[in-house]
Design an enzyme around this catalytic site. Sequence first.
Site, short mmCIF file in Angstrom:
data_model
loop_
_atom_site.label_atom_id
_atom_site.label_comp_id
_atom_site.label_asym_id
_atom_site.label_seq_id
_atom_site.Cartn_x
_atom_site.Cartn_y
_atom_site.Cartn_z
N ARG A 295 0.86 -1.18 0.00
CA ARG A 295 0.00 0.00 0.00
C ARG A 295 0.89 1.23 0.00
O ARG A 295 1.97 1.23 0.61
CB ARG A 295 -0.90 0.04 1.24
CG ARG A 295 -2.10 -0.87 1.18
CD ARG A 295 -3.20 -0.37 0.21
NE ARG A 295 -4.39 -1.20 0.23
CZ ARG A 295 -4.65 -2.19 -0.63
NH1 ARG A 295 -3.81 -2.47 -1.60
NH2 ARG A 295 -5.77 -2.89 -0.53
N HIS B 196 -1.63 0.76 -9.80
CA HIS B 196 -2.30 -0.22 -8.92
C HIS B 196 -2.86 -1.35 -9.78
O HIS B 196 -4.06 -1.66 -9.77
CB HIS B 196 -3.40 0.43 -8.08
CG HIS B 196 -3.70 -0.34 -6.82
ND1 HIS B 196 -3.89 0.27 -5.59
CD2 HIS B 196 -3.80 -1.67 -6.58
CE1 HIS B 196 -4.13 -0.65 -4.67
NE2 HIS B 196 -4.07 -1.85 -5.25
#
Length: 315
Positions: A235, A283
């Site tokens: 993350r 992502h």
Amino acid sequence: MTTVLLPSSIALSPTLPDGVRTATYDVDQPVPDDLLDAEALVAWGNSTAQLADAARRMGRLCWVQTLAAGPDAVLTAGFAPHVEITSGRGLHDGPVAEHTLALVLAAARRLPELVRAQDQHRWAAELGGMQRLPHEGGEFRSLSGARVLIWGFGSIAARLAPLLTVLGAQVVGVASRAGERAGYPVITPAEVPQALPGTDVLIGILPATHATRRALDAAVFARLPRHAWVVNVGRGSTLDEEALLAAIAGGRIAGAALDVFETEPLPPSSPLWDEPRVLITPHAAGGRPVGADTLLTDNIAAFERGEPLRNVVRR
Ligand SMILES: NC(=O)c1ccc[n+]([C@@H]2O[C@H](COP(=O)([O-])OP(=O)(O)OC[C@H]3O[C@@H](n4cnc5c(N)ncnc54)[C@H](OP(=O)(O)O)[C@@H]3O)[C@@H](O)[C@H]2O)c1
């Protein structure tokens, strides 16, 4: 009759036990009034506002199943403490491991620089022709003999590590507790400073928690060798982007391949875009929950029987 709400963002068809029905809701809209009484909610790609609205208005909710491996979005949505949260841990292992391997190989084989040279119709002679042998050191140019440290050695890392091993890398993991996992040595964060000088590639696969915030920071980059690469697929909050950029621009480390960012989408104004030794993917590592129907089938059956669910997230 138990009602399980399924997200509109993915086609799902779990096998349902007697006494359970499903209804599909739009992940971009508030849950409609006639579905607010549902006991269970499956989340995938919901906006923060949509989840917060569901947390506020779904008074009979007992269970939220996110299909994401990282449950951070659901954890911060404000669901009542009695609402059980389960994650999609395991559903993303293959895709994320594959993407991470691609990033590591791109770094080793200098693909970002080669693509930039191609854009300019330039034959990058410095990266072709006769090259130094991998064991001559001083650079990260091959996985053969490379020392890889994976910070966040969970489900995804257990899939990734053998892929690196087969190409000749030596893999060490970092997790909350030390020991052996999936056949690999695992150290604790306290031992990381000693391990960094002997690391050629540092891979972050950490979840977003209070404890992991900016775990990969200036102090970490300062202890890596100059030829080291940093790869982050966990993350964005777990990595200090400003410190990373400074380390790369200052020649402290060789480069970085990043799939996750503090702010997503990465703003066009971010200086990360313009650093030639940074490879950016949007992502893109996960995004494909493989085996979601099996997880849902198992968990819906367990929920209905009052038995423990798979992938419960401790709150
Ligand atoms: N880029 C993408 O598209 C994508 C896709 C899927 C997932 N992800 C991210 O990847 C993360 C990991 O996924 P996973 O399925 O591998 O999760 P996982 O199986 O839960 O593994 C997480 C690992 O992180 C370790 N960890 C957690 N907090 C730590 C801390 N403070 N210090 C050191 N280690 C810590 C855990 O150690 P312990 O086991 O000792 O607690 C565990 O080894 C997810 O949370 C998500 O954020 C990204």
